[in-house]
Design a protein around this motif. Sequence first.
Motif, short mmCIF file in Angstrom:
data_model
loop_
_atom_site.label_atom_id
_atom_site.label_comp_id
_atom_site.label_asym_id
_atom_site.label_seq_id
_atom_site.Cartn_x
_atom_site.Cartn_y
_atom_site.Cartn_z
N GLY A 1 68.25 60.94 48.34
CA GLY A 1 68.03 60.24 49.60
C GLY A 1 67.73 58.76 49.44
N LYS A 2 67.11 58.39 48.34
CA LYS A 2 66.75 56.98 48.14
C LYS A 2 68.00 56.09 48.06
N GLY A 3 69.04 56.60 47.44
CA GLY A 3 70.26 55.82 47.29
C GLY A 3 71.15 55.82 48.52
N ASP B 1 77.94 60.75 52.80
CA ASP B 1 77.33 60.10 51.65
C ASP B 1 77.77 60.76 50.34
N ILE B 2 77.95 62.07 50.37
CA ILE B 2 78.40 62.77 49.15
C ILE B 2 79.76 62.21 48.72
N PHE B 3 80.67 62.05 49.65
CA PHE B 3 82.01 61.61 49.29
C PHE B 3 82.12 60.09 49.13
N SER C 1 79.16 57.14 42.05
CA SER C 1 78.50 57.52 40.80
C SER C 1 78.60 59.03 40.54
N LEU C 2 78.92 59.81 41.55
CA LEU C 2 79.09 61.26 41.37
C LEU C 2 80.50 61.55 40.87
#
Length: 149
Positions: free
Chosen positions: A70-72, A35-37, A41-42
């Motif tokens: 976590g919501k996204g 999810d990080i990658f 938006s990051l």
Amino acid sequence: MYFAYDYPLMGAFWTMMWFFLWFMWLFLLFKVVFDIFRDDSLSGWGKAGWAIFVIVLPFLGVFVYLLARGKGMGRREMEHTAQKRQEFDSYVKETAGSNRSSADELVKLSELRTRGDITQEEFERAKGLVLTGGGHTNRATSTTTSGRH
């Protein structure tokens, strides 16, 4: 004094429970890393920061990530799934639509003639176009200006 491990059945239960918890931990860890990658938006620095935090302090990093972002995660997962589904559907439509043979086209033309949707003259013109590779039935039946019999 008896402990839980003095009973073989209880030992098997605890072994299965710890294996299950270890498996769920790995699943959650990889889910967070992906999810990080995946998150557009990051920024690059934000992704690097979260990745380092999750790798260096995995339990705390995953916990904080789930609280903060976590919501996204569910929304991003649904968007990713919908995008992959749309790509697959367009691939199937493109592949299925491009492999029509001349025989298929002639069968469709024959059915149109049998139902009375096109005349014998239009059928002959369209058949000539199909046999020479001049186009599909939709184009062949709509253009009736060529004088081919």
